[in-house]
Design a protein around this motif. Structure first.
Motif, PDB file in Angstrom:
ATOM      1  N   CYS A 313       0.840  -1.191   0.000  1.00 33.51           N
ATOM      2  CA  CYS A 313       0.000   0.000   0.000  1.00 33.51           C
ATOM      3  C   CYS A 313       0.881   1.248   0.000  1.00 33.51           C
ATOM      4  O   CYS A 313       1.972   1.250   0.585  1.00 33.51           O
ATOM      5  CB  CYS A 313      -0.948   0.014   1.203  1.00 33.51           C
ATOM      6  N   THR A 314       0.405   2.268  -0.671  1.00 35.94           N
ATOM      7  CA  THR A 314       1.156   3.524  -0.735  1.00 35.94           C
ATOM      8  C   THR A 314       0.183   4.670  -0.962  1.00 35.94           C
ATOM      9  O   THR A 314      -0.915   4.487  -1.502  1.00 35.94           O
ATOM     10  CB  THR A 314       2.200   3.482  -1.869  1.00 35.94           C
ATOM     11  N   ASP A 315       0.582   5.842  -0.555  1.00 33.85           N
ATOM     12  CA  ASP A 315      -0.213   7.052  -0.769  1.00 33.85           C
ATOM     13  C   ASP A 315       0.675   8.240  -0.434  1.00 33.85           C
ATOM     14  O   ASP A 315       1.706   8.106   0.239  1.00 33.85           O
ATOM     15  CB  ASP A 315      -1.471   7.053   0.098  1.00 33.85           C
ATOM     16  N   TRP A 330       5.919   9.964  -0.539  1.00 28.46           N
ATOM     17  CA  TRP A 330       5.141   8.732  -0.679  1.00 28.46           C
ATOM     18  C   TRP A 330       5.820   7.583   0.064  1.00 28.46           C
ATOM     19  O   TRP A 330       6.852   7.076  -0.386  1.00 28.46           O
ATOM     20  CB  TRP A 330       4.990   8.374  -2.169  1.00 28.46           C
ATOM     21  N   THR A 405      -2.028  -5.210  -4.333  1.00 25.43           N
ATOM     22  CA  THR A 405      -1.818  -3.859  -3.825  1.00 25.43           C
ATOM     23  C   THR A 405      -3.164  -3.314  -3.387  1.00 25.43           C
ATOM     24  O   THR A 405      -4.213  -3.719  -3.898  1.00 25.43           O
ATOM     25  CB  THR A 405      -1.216  -2.935  -4.886  1.00 25.43           C
ATOM     26  N   ASN A 407      -4.895   0.517  -2.440  1.00 26.85           N
ATOM     27  CA  ASN A 407      -4.683   1.960  -2.405  1.00 26.85           C
ATOM     28  C   ASN A 407      -5.993   2.675  -2.706  1.00 26.85           C
ATOM     29  O   ASN A 407      -7.022   2.044  -2.940  1.00 26.85           O
ATOM     30  CB  ASN A 407      -3.651   2.382  -3.473  1.00 26.85           C
ATOM     31  N   ASP A 408      -5.925   4.002  -2.748  1.00 22.24           N
ATOM     32  CA  ASP A 408      -7.057   4.746  -3.276  1.00 22.24           C
ATOM     33  C   ASP A 408      -6.988   4.710  -4.803  1.00 22.24           C
ATOM     34  O   ASP A 408      -6.045   4.177  -5.392  1.00 22.24           O
ATOM     35  CB  ASP A 408      -7.089   6.170  -2.724  1.00 22.24           C
ATOM     36  N   ALA A 411      -3.824   6.283  -6.759  1.00 17.96           N
ATOM     37  CA  ALA A 411      -2.630   5.448  -6.594  1.00 17.96           C
ATOM     38  C   ALA A 411      -2.794   4.120  -7.326  1.00 17.96           C
ATOM     39  O   ALA A 411      -1.815   3.539  -7.807  1.00 17.96           O
ATOM     40  CB  ALA A 411      -2.364   5.202  -5.105  1.00 17.96           C
ATOM     41  N   TYR A 412      -4.030   3.626  -7.419  1.00 16.21           N
ATOM     42  CA  TYR A 412      -4.326   2.441  -8.231  1.00 16.21           C
ATOM     43  C   TYR A 412      -3.830   2.650  -9.662  1.00 16.21           C
ATOM     44  O   TYR A 412      -3.205   1.781 -10.263  1.00 16.21           O
ATOM     45  CB  TYR A 412      -5.842   2.208  -8.202  1.00 16.21           C
ATOM     46  N   HIS A 542      -4.868  -5.534  -8.090  1.00 21.45           N
ATOM     47  CA  HIS A 542      -4.943  -4.218  -7.448  1.00 21.45           C
ATOM     48  C   HIS A 542      -6.323  -4.051  -6.819  1.00 21.45           C
ATOM     49  O   HIS A 542      -7.333  -4.417  -7.414  1.00 21.45           O
ATOM     50  CB  HIS A 542      -4.701  -3.105  -8.476  1.00 21.45           C
ATOM     51  N   ASP A 545      -9.013   0.498  -1.385  1.00 19.12           N
ATOM     52  CA  ASP A 545      -9.235   0.332   0.057  1.00 19.12           C
ATOM     53  C   ASP A 545     -10.616   0.848   0.443  1.00 19.12           C
ATOM     54  O   ASP A 545     -11.143   1.809  -0.127  1.00 19.12           O
ATOM     55  CB  ASP A 545      -8.147   1.045   0.866  1.00 19.12           C
TER      56      ASP A 545
END
Length: 583
Positions: A313-315, A330, A405, A407-408, A411-412, A542, A545
């Protein structure tokens, strides 16, 4: 047995005789090992089995791991079973067992600190040195660890912690070993810290200065300098300033080893097999079809319950708080899905592995920064690493895979390489996305949701509540990983903020020469995750969230129903667009 020769110079005759005596001892004590034993040199740290001749060469070239004082892996004091690395001590008592566990811990982390053997030896000596002569409850290391736990748990500043250490040192006997300030305490714990890498990056996100680019001082793609210029140069000082951009990478393999070196954590990492209730209900990722399909496709991986399944996960975050809204760093984190549901999202088990510095977000160029992590993931899949399981008291080969993964939606798009804006923003439908350009609101809305309802759902017949039409179309089928791979493998992308995308999407280059193609694709690049051999076999690669979906949708609905100023979606333009859509 006198082992003092192992501390002599490696070029001395005394050390050579001691090594030969050690090998003869191992052969006599473990006659059923076919001439192969664990190598106790500083680099192998009893993790690799070698022949006696190879062990001799390693011990002469690299030296023995000085923390290995009791030769338990070579037959001293007991026997090691042939089926595992479990040690059976015939003379053991409670004190010996605790000492062996400590030795095992340092043996496990020894590979990480092969080049820092002196620090590791100091740490081992601190773990056995009493806090003051005659103290049996605390050692120098355990006392500092407990104090640091209190410092972290209560948010003490370094200044207050130094004052506390000074006060405690005066209260204890005069010849105590407690450090006098925070700096000295941190020096004691320094060898226990995790290693990290500072990797220089192009300020325009074109490349990382590693591997073939390690010695370069300028980016070979955009020509940007690797270093910031120095404003004031004194005398013959170097003109080379600090790096223009830095990627912080914390390697994941040593952290997995540390997890398994803790017996309770090693036990929890197999919860999904040992204690999970399998009754057909979806409570854990192990209950999902993808988990079971993957085990069937790769039975060797699924057979070992300790192999790890990871979520990435990342943002973007603004590390300057409210002082600046233009900065975006990030972090990239991994979660371990082997753990029980109440632990896998706990802070201590979420592993920060990358920190991509700002001020600009990486966007489509995030693949450049993910390269070190993907290389480690490939190694964990292709080769695996030998890890000591403290719960089962044995070594095993650990493998890991990236499960998905999460993410929002923006980020997807960065991670998958799909364009999440415009007329084809829905990844499932792609070219068949049902979009509508609002005339007054000037936004694109997507109206084809009824296709995903049951075939005879009453909403499919309604007209007024939707767009004035009935909808009996079938829901589109998501593309498999193999189908996506076929669509993206021919896309040519040059990373970097100054580079225009050259791909089959029909964008223009710097020279305004249009790259024509028969079909404009919503795919921007081939994701770096396709370098993982198993990535294209996954059904779901992917995920979005739940937090962002619930928050955004709920905020809009509640804000509109309660007519909250600044939150409501109702207005003159919205009413005019509803009329235009026959709603």
């Amino acid at each position: 047995m006198d082992k003092s020769g192992m501390h002599a110079s490696r070029i001395s005759r005394e050390y050579d005789d001691e090594v030969k005596e050690f090998l003869d001892f191992a052969k006599r004590s473990l006659p059923n090992n076919n001439g192969r034993f664990f190598c106790p040199c500083k680099k192998c740290c009893n993790l690799t089995k070698l022949s006696a001749n190879d062990i001799y060469d390693h011990l002469i070239c690299d030296g023995i791991n000085l923390s290995y004082t009791k030769w338990i892996w070579h037959g001293e004091g007991g026997e090691r079973t042939s089926t595992s690395n479990t040690y059976v001590d015939n003379e053991a008592n409670e004190d010996d067992e605790s000492e062996d566990r400590l030795d095992e811990m340092f043996r496990d982390v020894g590979e990480e600190f092969a080049d820092r053997s002196n620090e590791l030896d100091e740490l081992l000596s601190d773990s056995k040195q009493p806090l003051w002569p005659g103290c049996s409850k605390y050692t120098r290391l355990s006392a500092v660890l407990k104090l640091f736990n209190l410092k972290a748990g209560n948010g003490w500043s370094d200044k207050s912690f130094t004052a506390l250490l000074g006060l405690l040192k005066d209260m204890l006997p005069e010849d105590n070993e407690l450090p006098k300030n925070t700096y000295d305490a941190k020096k004691i714990l320094c060898p226990m810290g995790m290693e990290y890498e500072k990797i220089h990056a192009c300020p325009n996100d074109c490349i990382l200065f590693r591997n073939d680019y390690k010695e370069l001082h300028a980016c070979p793609i955009c020509g940007a300098s690797r270093y910031k210029p120095r404003e004031h140069v004194v005398g013959n000082a170097s003109l080379k300033g600090p790096p223009a951009k830095v990627l912080w990478y914390i390697p994941i393999v040593p952290r997995f080893k540390r997890l398994f070196s803790n017996p309770s954590d090693a036990k929890n990492l197999t919860w999904h097999v040992d204690k999970r209730i399998s009754d057909g209900k979806l409570r854990h990722p192990a209950d999902s079809p993808q988990w079971k399909t993957f085990d069937n496709a790769f039975p060797e991986f699924g057979h070992e319950s300790r192999n790890l399944r990871l979520g990435l996960c990342t943002d973007g975050i603004n590390r300057h708080g409210n002082l600046s809204s233009k900065h975006s760093s990030w972090p990239v984190m991994l979660v371990i899905y082997n753990l029980p549901p109440w632990l896998c999202m706990k802070r201590k088990y979420i592993l920060l592995c990358l920190m991509i510095s700002g001020p600009k977000q990486p966007g489509n160029d995030i693949d450049v920064f993910l390269a070190p992590l993907v290389e480690d993931l490939k190694k964990l899949w292709d080769e695996g690493v030998i890890v000591f399981d403290a719960y089962r008291k044995e070594n095993f080969k650990l493998q890991a895979m990236l499960f998905c993964t999460i993410n929002d939606f923006p980020a997807y798009g960065n991670l998958s390489g799909y364009s999440v804006k415009g007329h084809k923003a829905y990844p499932i439908c792609e070219e068949n996305t049902c979009y509508y350009q609002l005339v007054h609101g000037r936004k694109i809305v997507y109206m084809g949701h009824r296709r995903f309802l049951d075939r005879f759902h009453p909403y499919r017949r309604l007209k007024k509540a939707f767009n004035g039409q009935q909808d009996y179309r079938n829901a589109p089928q998501p593309r498999t990983g193999f189908e996506v791979y076929e669509r993206v493998q021919g896309i040519n992308v040059t990373f970097g903020k100054t580079q225009k995308l050259i791909s089959q999407r029909g964008k223009k280059t710097k020279t305004n020469v249009e790259i024509r193609s028969n079909e404009k694709s919503p795919w921007k690049k081939k994701s770096i995750f396709f370098d993982l051999p198993y990535w294209k076999t996954l059904d779901m690669r992917h995920s979005i969230d739940v937090m962002h979906v619930e928050k955004n949708v709920c905020d809009s609905i509640v804000g509109t129903l309660l007519d909250i100023k600044g939150k409501t979606k109702d207005g003159l333009n919205a009413r005019l667009d509803l009329i235009g859509m026959n709603i």
